[in-house]
Design an enzyme around this catalytic site. Structure first.
Site, PDB file in Angstrom:
ATOM      1  N   GLN A  10       0.808  -1.213   0.000  1.00 20.25           N
ATOM      2  CA  GLN A  10       0.000   0.000   0.000  1.00 20.25           C
ATOM      3  C   GLN A  10       0.847   1.271   0.000  1.00 20.25           C
ATOM      4  O   GLN A  10       0.313   2.367  -0.016  1.00 20.25           O
ATOM      5  CB  GLN A  10      -0.918  -0.005   1.226  1.00 20.25           C
ATOM      6  CG  GLN A  10      -1.931  -1.130   1.208  1.00 20.25           C
ATOM      7  CD  GLN A  10      -2.729  -1.215   2.499  1.00 20.25           C
ATOM      8  OE1 GLN A  10      -2.482  -0.495   3.469  1.00 20.25           O
ATOM      9  NE2 GLN A  10      -3.706  -2.111   2.525  1.00 20.25           N
ATOM     10  N   HIS A  45      -0.814  -0.131   5.679  1.00 19.45           N
ATOM     11  CA  HIS A  45      -1.339   0.866   6.608  1.00 19.45           C
ATOM     12  C   HIS A  45      -0.395   2.047   6.826  1.00 19.45           C
ATOM     13  O   HIS A  45       0.051   2.334   7.929  1.00 19.45           O
ATOM     14  CB  HIS A  45      -1.695   0.206   7.948  1.00 19.45           C
ATOM     15  CG  HIS A  45      -2.814  -0.777   7.850  1.00 19.45           C
ATOM     16  ND1 HIS A  45      -3.425  -1.319   8.961  1.00 19.45           N
ATOM     17  CD2 HIS A  45      -3.434  -1.328   6.774  1.00 19.45           C
ATOM     18  CE1 HIS A  45      -4.371  -2.167   8.570  1.00 19.45           C
ATOM     19  NE2 HIS A  45      -4.388  -2.183   7.240  1.00 19.45           N
ATOM     20  N   TYR A  59      -9.491   7.301  19.764  1.00 18.31           N
ATOM     21  CA  TYR A  59     -10.496   6.784  18.835  1.00 18.31           C
ATOM     22  C   TYR A  59     -10.581   5.261  18.809  1.00 18.31           C
ATOM     23  O   TYR A  59     -11.229   4.692  17.956  1.00 18.31           O
ATOM     24  CB  TYR A  59     -10.265   7.414  17.453  1.00 18.31           C
ATOM     25  CG  TYR A  59     -10.644   8.875  17.542  1.00 18.31           C
ATOM     26  CD1 TYR A  59     -11.926   9.304  17.264  1.00 18.31           C
ATOM     27  CD2 TYR A  59      -9.743   9.809  18.053  1.00 18.31           C
ATOM     28  CE1 TYR A  59     -12.302  10.625  17.429  1.00 18.31           C
ATOM     29  CE2 TYR A  59     -10.111  11.138  18.229  1.00 18.31           C
ATOM     30  CZ  TYR A  59     -11.396  11.531  17.917  1.00 18.31           C
ATOM     31  OH  TYR A  59     -11.780  12.835  18.114  1.00 18.31           O
ATOM     32  N   TYR A 109      -9.536 -10.412  10.270  1.00 15.22           N
ATOM     33  CA  TYR A 109      -9.771 -11.018   8.961  1.00 15.22           C
ATOM     34  C   TYR A 109     -10.050 -12.510   9.041  1.00 15.22           C
ATOM     35  O   TYR A 109     -10.686 -13.071   8.150  1.00 15.22           O
ATOM     36  CB  TYR A 109      -8.579 -10.734   8.032  1.00 15.22           C
ATOM     37  CG  TYR A 109      -8.458  -9.272   7.695  1.00 15.22           C
ATOM     38  CD1 TYR A 109      -9.454  -8.610   6.982  1.00 15.22           C
ATOM     39  CD2 TYR A 109      -7.352  -8.530   8.110  1.00 15.22           C
ATOM     40  CE1 TYR A 109      -9.356  -7.265   6.691  1.00 15.22           C
ATOM     41  CE2 TYR A 109      -7.249  -7.178   7.824  1.00 15.22           C
ATOM     42  CZ  TYR A 109      -8.245  -6.544   7.110  1.00 15.22           C
ATOM     43  OH  TYR A 109      -8.153  -5.203   6.831  1.00 15.22           O
TER      44      TYR A 109
END
Length: 373
Positions: free
Chosen positions: A83, A148, A252, A263
């Site tokens: 990513q 990520h 958060y 997953y």
């Protein structure tokens, strides 16, 4: 060029019940440019031309008519792995005077390690390259991971820069460690120093650049046009993507609470969905839509959409229009579901149209307007 006529679909599963608007808005979708390799982010120059990042490490200038110029020189070397790569772009609030731009990217560090970094440079007058570039901020610590990285860049009204950073997948518990920048949102000056007013100045154990903690992988971020507060979308694991208002010093929740599962189907932290001191999403998406670019609509082409949020969706392969009443989500609408593309970024253009990037090896730049406009 091809045109596709699509309709705004009505509110969709998992959302608060709400009355739907009468009728539908028909859309004209125009492909302005093709052949972009995994485009990630879009920024409009004052003259209406666009700078677009491509994840493998290229920065492109796109003319108003969609012509794609050769890659600009002076872009940092990126770790184009998984990513990672060249990610977000933001113009300096004083770009018209200083021509400074900011790029977030996956930076290769020692050995196989890498992490998110922010690069500042000056766009030359010909818009063919970057000059005087330097890395002004680095996520720490670096880690050997392909996943990520975050990463969105948003300037607040004071001129400070928010930087969203993922928890690198293998380090979920570090999201709760306020002493580092893993799974955090940082707030820095244009030189990369901790910005005045950050919560770490008065809180033990907080890194001075950290604004908020407990994030997993924030790939959507936008400043509210009325309040000036930062709104984000965060990737959950298998479900549990969330929309949040991000405030200084708040937690958060990741990986202490989640509306998703791992997953492999295991519950996250025993299935906990709330806990004292941990922020709840304004809405969550389960199953996951993989939300990406985020923008508030303030233009004139879609008057009924003013104040709405528009989110890209990767796994969901659509845009999502989110109606709000303050901080309450009252309805959601699927857009462009028939387009069959992963939407990486969406921005409001100076013309009031929506401009979006599709995430593919042959990525596209598209515009979305009301039919007949």
């Amino acid at each position: 060029m091809r045109f596709i006529l699509l309709a705004v679909l009505l509110a969709w599963g998992g959302m608060p019940a709400a009355a739907q608007p009468a009728g539908e808005t028909a859309l004209d979708v125009k492909v302005m440019a093709r052949g972009l390799e995994h485009p990630w982010s879009l920024a409009f120059l004052p003259d209406g031309r666009m700078l677009v990042t491509e994840r493998p490490g290229r920065l492109r200038l796109i003319e108003r008519d969609g012509r794609v110029r050769p890659a600009l020189s002076g872009v940092p070397t990126v770790a184009a792995t998984g990513q990672g790569g060249l990610l977000d772009i933001a113009l300096d609030p004083a770009f018209s005077e200083n021509r400074l731009i900011y790029l977030s990217f996956a930076e290769r560090r020692g050995g196989d390690t890498n992490a998110t970094a922010v690069y500042r440079a000056r766009l030359n007058q010909a818009a063919t390259g970057l000059e005087a570039g330097q890395v002004i901020f680095r996520q720490e610590p670096a880690f050997a991971s392909r996943l990520h990285f975050g990463s969105r860049l948003v300037f607040d009204r004071s001129g400070a820069l928010f930087v969203t950073m993922g928890e690198r997948f293998q380090l979920p518990n570090e999201s709760q460690n306020a002493a580092n920048t893993i799974g955090k949102i940082a707030r820095v000056t244009t030189a990369g120093a901790p910005a005045p007013g950050n919560p770490g100045a008065g809180r033990d154990g907080w890194a001075p650049a950290v604004w908020s903690i407990g994030h997993r992988n924030v790939q959507g971020a936008a400043l509210h046009p009325a309040t000036g507060e930062l709104w984000i979308t965060n990737h959950g694991p298998r479900g549990g993507d969330g929309l949040y208002v991000v405030r200084a010093g708040r937690n958060y929740g990741w990986p202490l609470i989640s509306y998703g599962t791992h997953y492999d189907g295991r519950p996250v932290n025993g299935g906990a969905r709330s806990a004292p001191g941990l922020e709840q999403p304004l809405v969550h998406w389960t199953p996951s839509i993989a939300p990406s670019g985020l923008t508030f609509y303030t233009g004139d082409l879609f008057p009924a959409w003013r104040g709405n949020l528009i989110s890209g969706a990767l796994a969901g392969q659509m845009l999502v229009r989110i109606e709000l009443d303050g901080e309450r989500v009252v309805a959601q609408h699927r857009l462009l579901t028939e387009f069959g593309q992963r939407f990486r970024d969406v921005r409001q253009g100076p013309d009031g149209a929506l401009w979006a990037l599709t995430d593919a090896a042959d990525g596209q730049l598209v515009t979305i307007r009301p039919r007949g406009r």
